[in-house]
Motif scaffolding. Structure first.
Motif, short mmCIF file in Angstrom:
data_model
loop_
_atom_site.label_atom_id
_atom_site.label_comp_id
_atom_site.label_asym_id
_atom_site.label_seq_id
_atom_site.Cartn_x
_atom_site.Cartn_y
_atom_site.Cartn_z
N ALA A 1 4.44 16.77 -1.31
CA ALA A 1 4.85 16.95 0.08
C ALA A 1 6.35 17.15 0.19
N TYR A 2 7.11 16.37 -0.58
CA TYR A 2 8.57 16.50 -0.55
C TYR A 2 9.01 17.88 -1.06
N GLU A 3 8.44 18.28 -2.19
CA GLU A 3 8.85 19.56 -2.77
C GLU A 3 8.45 20.73 -1.88
N ALA A 4 7.29 20.63 -1.22
CA ALA A 4 6.87 21.68 -0.29
C ALA A 4 7.81 21.74 0.91
N PHE A 5 8.24 20.56 1.39
CA PHE A 5 9.19 20.51 2.51
C PHE A 5 10.50 21.20 2.14
N VAL A 6 10.97 20.93 0.95
CA VAL A 6 12.22 21.55 0.50
C VAL A 6 12.09 23.06 0.44
N ARG A 7 10.90 23.54 0.03
CA ARG A 7 10.66 24.98 -0.07
C ARG A 7 10.25 25.58 1.27
N LYS B 1 3.85 24.66 3.31
CA LYS B 1 2.87 23.63 3.64
C LYS B 1 2.37 22.98 2.35
N PRO B 2 2.37 21.66 2.27
CA PRO B 2 1.94 21.02 1.03
C PRO B 2 0.45 21.21 0.77
N VAL B 3 0.11 21.33 -0.49
CA VAL B 3 -1.27 21.38 -0.93
C VAL B 3 -1.56 20.10 -1.69
N PHE B 4 -2.35 19.22 -1.11
CA PHE B 4 -2.61 17.91 -1.71
C PHE B 4 -3.76 17.99 -2.70
N GLU B 5 -3.68 17.15 -3.72
CA GLU B 5 -4.72 17.11 -4.76
C GLU B 5 -5.36 15.74 -4.90
N GLY B 6 -4.93 14.78 -4.09
CA GLY B 6 -5.60 13.49 -4.06
C GLY B 6 -5.19 12.54 -5.16
N ASP B 7 -4.03 12.77 -5.78
CA ASP B 7 -3.57 11.85 -6.82
C ASP B 7 -2.12 11.45 -6.60
N ALA C 1 0.83 -1.21 0.00
CA ALA C 1 0.00 0.00 0.00
C ALA C 1 0.86 1.26 0.00
N GLN C 2 1.92 1.24 0.81
CA GLN C 2 2.77 2.44 0.90
C GLN C 2 3.55 2.65 -0.39
N ALA C 3 3.97 1.55 -1.03
CA ALA C 3 4.68 1.68 -2.31
C ALA C 3 3.77 2.30 -3.36
N ILE C 4 2.48 1.93 -3.35
CA ILE C 4 1.52 2.52 -4.28
C ILE C 4 1.40 4.01 -4.01
N CYS C 5 1.28 4.38 -2.74
CA CYS C 5 1.16 5.80 -2.39
C CYS C 5 2.41 6.59 -2.77
N MET C 6 3.57 5.95 -2.69
CA MET C 6 4.82 6.64 -3.05
C MET C 6 4.89 6.97 -4.53
N GLN C 7 4.08 6.28 -5.34
CA GLN C 7 4.02 6.60 -6.76
C GLN C 7 3.09 7.76 -7.05
N GLY C 8 2.34 8.19 -6.05
CA GLY C 8 1.37 9.26 -6.25
C GLY C 8 2.03 10.63 -6.27
N LYS C 9 1.34 11.58 -6.88
CA LYS C 9 1.86 12.94 -7.00
C LYS C 9 1.83 13.67 -5.66
N ASP C 10 0.92 13.29 -4.75
CA ASP C 10 0.87 13.96 -3.45
C ASP C 10 2.15 13.73 -2.65
N PHE C 11 2.76 12.57 -2.82
CA PHE C 11 4.01 12.27 -2.12
C PHE C 11 5.11 13.23 -2.59
N ARG C 12 5.19 13.43 -3.91
CA ARG C 12 6.17 14.36 -4.45
C ARG C 12 5.85 15.79 -4.04
#
Length: 266
Positions: free
Chosen positions: A251-257, A260-266, A238-249
């Motif tokens: 969150a990472y890019e928002a952290f670097v900047r 606060k991440p803005v999630f879109e559910g994909d 399940a977590q590997a599937i979520c790691m392929q999602g755009k929300d995971f990226r």
């Protein structure tokens, strides 16, 4: 997701569905029709992409008094075994649909929450109560077993085996204070603030990574019947599937900047 329902209230806005049984003069009992329509609505929710959280609200100061005495209990006494089994399977299908809809459900409980109403609160993911909330799994008080609609499987997991056994054998009401202390309720708030608290919780969920939230709900339900080894493997997948999602990226890019991440559910 449709909101044009007949046997309960439904409003959908900003990704949150607010539903409530709509017979406040009778303390919102369930009927054959409302059972079936709720079951079908939650089944359809599994395929909807515009609802990210559900709030089940009280109406007129009460959550639900359970199955209507005159419209359900009375007719059941005249049914055949085949008809009775069709009914009990249908009510159980409502719980299955709530567990399997993929959308977190918040129950806002005020006043009477009994029988099938208590089951609907139990089958929700999160529960908020007012001090006047009274939850009763009162099946044995009408000559029936406490094992109704999954109560013997789900309730012990929430409050523990001994406490669940007490409520199911005695059919007594659980107060809001007991329910909070036992873990049935996540919080207790005054009646005037109940809907706001439930909507705030639902809003926080809906603003989160909704695909990942759906995966969390799925795992919470499915892992009950898994061994520890199976559960760990299922969560790895399940977590590997979520790691392929755009929300995971995101969150990472928002952290670097440092944003606060803005999630879109994909």
């Amino acid at each position: 997701m449709r909101s044009d329902v007949r046997h309960f209230r439904c409003e959908i806005e900003d990704g949150i569905a607010r539903i409530a049984l709509n017979r406040p003069e009778r303390k919102n009992p369930l009927t054959f029709e409302s059972y079936a329509e709720l079951r079908d609505w939650f089944r359809d929710l599994a395929y909807a992409d515009d609802v990210h959280a559900v709030v089940i609200l009280p109406n007129g100061g009460n959550f639900s008094s359970g199955g209507d005495v005159h419209e359900i209990i009375g007719p059941l006494t005249d049914m055949t075994m085949k008809e009775l089994l069709a009914f009990t399977r249908m009510t159980g299908d409502l719980v299955k649909a709530m567990l399997g809809c993929g959308t977190p459900i918040v129950a806002a409980v005020d006043g009477i929450c009994a029988g099938a109403g208590a089951i609907m609160a139990m089958a929700s993911d999160l529960r908020i109560a007012t001090p006047d909330a009274k939850v009763a799994f009162l099946f044995n008080r009408v000559g029936l077993a406490g094992c109704d609609m999954g109560a013997c499987a789900i309730l012990p997991r929430i409050i523990g085996q001994g406490r669940a056994a007490e409520l199911l054998y005695l059919g007594r009401s659980m107060s809001a204070a007991e329910g909070h202390a036992w873990g049935f309720f996540n919080s207790v708030t005054e009646a005037a603030a109940l809907e706001g608290a439930a909507m705030d919780m639902a809003g926080r969920i809906a603003a989160g990574p909704t695909f990942a939230n759906s995966m969390t709900k799925t795992m919470l339900a499915q892992e009950w019947s898994m061994s520890l080894e199976q559960a760990i493997e299922a969560e790895a997948q399940a977590q590997a599937i979520c790691m392929q999602g755009k929300d995971f990226r995101r969150a990472y890019e928002a952290f670097v900047r440092k944003e606060k991440p803005v999630f879109e559910g994909d």
